[in-house]
Design an enzyme around this catalytic site. Structure first.
Site, mmCIF file in Angstrom:
data_model
loop_
_atom_site.group_PDB
_atom_site.id
_atom_site.type_symbol
_atom_site.label_atom_id
_atom_site.label_comp_id
_atom_site.label_asym_id
_atom_site.label_seq_id
_atom_site.Cartn_x
_atom_site.Cartn_y
_atom_site.Cartn_z
ATOM 1 N N GLU A 23 -13.216 0.019 1.488
ATOM 2 C CA GLU A 23 -11.928 0.442 2.041
ATOM 3 C C GLU A 23 -11.898 0.338 3.565
ATOM 4 O O GLU A 23 -10.939 0.773 4.209
ATOM 5 C CB GLU A 23 -11.622 1.883 1.610
ATOM 6 C CG GLU A 23 -11.402 2.028 0.106
ATOM 7 C CD GLU A 23 -10.981 3.417 -0.296
ATOM 8 O OE1 GLU A 23 -10.721 4.253 0.601
ATOM 9 O OE2 GLU A 23 -10.900 3.685 -1.505
ATOM 10 N N PHE A 42 0.847 -1.193 0.000
ATOM 11 C CA PHE A 42 0.000 0.000 0.000
ATOM 12 C C PHE A 42 0.886 1.248 0.000
ATOM 13 O O PHE A 42 0.590 2.254 -0.636
ATOM 14 C CB PHE A 42 -0.919 -0.009 1.222
ATOM 15 C CG PHE A 42 -1.905 1.118 1.240
ATOM 16 C CD1 PHE A 42 -2.996 1.113 0.390
ATOM 17 C CD2 PHE A 42 -1.738 2.192 2.114
ATOM 18 C CE1 PHE A 42 -3.903 2.174 0.391
ATOM 19 C CE2 PHE A 42 -2.640 3.240 2.127
ATOM 20 C CZ PHE A 42 -3.731 3.224 1.262
ATOM 21 N N GLU A 88 -13.588 14.144 -1.167
ATOM 22 C CA GLU A 88 -13.540 13.585 0.178
ATOM 23 C C GLU A 88 -14.536 14.254 1.118
ATOM 24 O O GLU A 88 -15.030 13.620 2.057
ATOM 25 C CB GLU A 88 -12.125 13.706 0.744
ATOM 26 C CG GLU A 88 -11.078 12.878 0.006
ATOM 27 C CD GLU A 88 -11.286 11.382 0.157
ATOM 28 O OE1 GLU A 88 -11.906 10.949 1.149
ATOM 29 O OE2 GLU A 88 -10.819 10.629 -0.717
ATOM 30 N N GLU A 117 -16.649 11.609 3.088
ATOM 31 C CA GLU A 117 -16.351 11.460 4.515
ATOM 32 C C GLU A 117 -17.285 12.239 5.427
ATOM 33 O O GLU A 117 -17.464 11.859 6.586
ATOM 34 C CB GLU A 117 -14.913 11.894 4.794
ATOM 35 C CG GLU A 117 -13.874 11.010 4.116
ATOM 36 C CD GLU A 117 -12.446 11.341 4.520
ATOM 37 O OE1 GLU A 117 -11.559 10.493 4.292
ATOM 38 O OE2 GLU A 117 -12.210 12.437 5.068
ATOM 39 N N GLY A 146 12.233 13.822 7.544
ATOM 40 C CA GLY A 146 13.394 12.990 7.835
ATOM 41 C C GLY A 146 13.310 11.602 7.250
ATOM 42 O O GLY A 146 14.328 10.930 7.084
ATOM 43 N N ARG A 160 -7.326 5.056 13.583
ATOM 44 C CA ARG A 160 -6.035 5.214 12.914
ATOM 45 C C ARG A 160 -5.008 4.280 13.549
ATOM 46 O O ARG A 160 -4.708 4.380 14.739
ATOM 47 C CB ARG A 160 -5.553 6.655 13.030
ATOM 48 C CG ARG A 160 -6.387 7.678 12.254
ATOM 49 C CD ARG A 160 -6.423 7.375 10.787
ATOM 50 N NE ARG A 160 -6.808 8.523 9.975
ATOM 51 C CZ ARG A 160 -7.025 8.459 8.669
ATOM 52 N NH1 ARG A 160 -6.901 7.285 8.042
ATOM 53 N NH2 ARG A 160 -7.374 9.541 7.990
ATOM 54 N N GLU A 202 16.712 5.238 4.491
ATOM 55 C CA GLU A 202 15.460 4.640 4.026
ATOM 56 C C GLU A 202 14.370 5.705 4.071
ATOM 57 O O GLU A 202 14.360 6.571 4.952
ATOM 58 C CB GLU A 202 15.046 3.451 4.899
ATOM 59 C CG GLU A 202 15.894 2.209 4.710
ATOM 60 C CD GLU A 202 17.220 2.301 5.447
ATOM 61 O OE1 GLU A 202 17.225 2.801 6.593
ATOM 62 O OE2 GLU A 202 18.252 1.900 4.871
ATOM 63 N N SER A 259 6.762 14.350 7.406
ATOM 64 C CA SER A 259 7.907 13.986 8.250
ATOM 65 C C SER A 259 9.124 13.893 7.344
ATOM 66 O O SER A 259 9.475 12.806 6.870
ATOM 67 C CB SER A 259 7.654 12.658 8.967
ATOM 68 O OG SER A 259 8.735 12.314 9.802
ATOM 69 N N GLU A 295 -13.711 1.867 5.763
ATOM 70 C CA GLU A 295 -13.850 3.155 6.448
ATOM 71 C C GLU A 295 -15.106 3.184 7.316
ATOM 72 O O GLU A 295 -16.170 2.718 6.913
ATOM 73 C CB GLU A 295 -13.902 4.293 5.425
ATOM 74 C CG GLU A 295 -12.610 4.493 4.669
ATOM 75 C CD GLU A 295 -12.678 5.636 3.667
ATOM 76 O OE1 GLU A 295 -11.633 6.252 3.414
ATOM 77 O OE2 GLU A 295 -13.774 5.900 3.135
#
Length: 214
Positions: free
Chosen positions: A163, A29, A113, A117, A136, A80, A53, A134, A165
Site C-alpha cells: 500500500e 479509490f 492498525e 502502524e 459540507g 499525506r 457534489e 467535512s 506505507e
C-alpha cells in the site's frame, strides 16, 4: 422586566430531506456523487431544488495509543498528499487510523492498525467521540478511541509495503504531545481531538487502567 419572546426551535432530521436524484460521477479509490435534493426551511416550507457534489470515501476509525504507567503517547509520522496540496507539512504527526471495511467494527480496525502502524497491542480501549470529517462535501465519519498500550514496545518503521506505507513511530510524553497541539505542529483533526480529550481525562485513565493491572 419582560423576557423577550423566543420560539422553541424545531429539530429537523433525515425525514426532512427529499433526495430526487443521486448519481455516481467518479469511482476510484474514492467515489464522487452528485445529489439533487430539497429540504425543509427553518422559517417553514421547502427549499428550492439544490445540487451538490459529495465525496463518498467510507468511514474510518482512529486510536490514540496511551501508556498510563509512563504517561506517554505513541504518534506516527507519514506522508499525506492532502497536506502537500493544502500547503501544510507533508509529513504529518498523527494517531493510528484506518478505514472501516464492510463487516468490520471500528474497534477491530483500530486494534489491527495499532499493530500494523505502530507495532503495539491494545489491551483496553475507551471511546472518545465520533465526528464528520467535512460535512459540507464529504460523508466520512471518524470514530476516535484511546487505547491502553505499553509504549516500550513502540519503535521503528512500519506500514504495508503493497500500500506504499512508510510510517515512523514516535514515543513522546503526554505533555510534549499536547504542547505540539497548542503550538500548531500537529495539524490533523483526529489527533488534535484525541490529545485534547486525553489532556482532560488522563487521570481517569491512569486510575482505571493502572488499577486493573495494565
Amino acid at each position: 422586566m419582560t423576557e423577550p419572546h423566543t420560539e422553541s426551535a424545531e429539530t429537523f432530521g433525515q425525514s426532512d430531506v427529499e433526495v430526487t436524484a443521486e448519481t455516481v460521477l467518479y469511482q476510484g479509490f474514492f467515489r464522487l456523487k452528485a445529489f439533487q435534493f430539497r429540504h425543509r426551511l427553518f422559517a417553514g416550507g421547502w427549499s428550492p431544488s439544490l445540487n451538490r457534489e459529495m465525496l463518498d470515501r467510507g468511514h474510518a476509525a482512529a486510536l490514540l495509543p496511551y501508556d498510563p504507567v509512563r504517561d506517554e503517547v505513541v504518534l506516527i509520522e507519514q506522508f499525506r498528499i492532502g497536506a502537500l496540496a493544502g500547503d501544510c507539512q507533508p509529513w504529518q504527526l498523527e494517531i493510528v487510523a484506518g478505514m472501516i471495511e464492510p463487516g468490520e467494527t471500528a474497534e477491530a480496525v483500530v486494534s489491527r492498525e495499532a499493530v500494523e502502524e505502530a507495532g503495539v497491542t491494545v489491551d483496553q480501549m475507551t471511546y472518545v467521540t465520533r465526528y464528520l470529517s467535512s460535512s459540507g462535501g464529504c460523508s466520512e465519519t471518524l470514530s476516535v478511541y484511546a487505547g491502553c498500550i505499553d509504549s516500550r514496545l513502540a519503535q521503528g518503521i512500519h506500514g504495508l509495503e503493497d500500500e506504499g506505507e512508510d510510517i515512523r513511530v514516535h514515543v513522546v510524553s503526554r505533555e510534549q504531545a499536547y504542547a505540539w497541539v497548542a503550538s500548531g505542529k500537529i495539524e490533523n483533526a483526529a489527533s488534535i481531538i484525541a490529545l485534547q480529550w486525553l489532556q482532560l481525562h488522563y487521570q481517569q485513565l491512569q486510575a482505571k487502567w493502572v488499577k486493573e493491572g495494565l
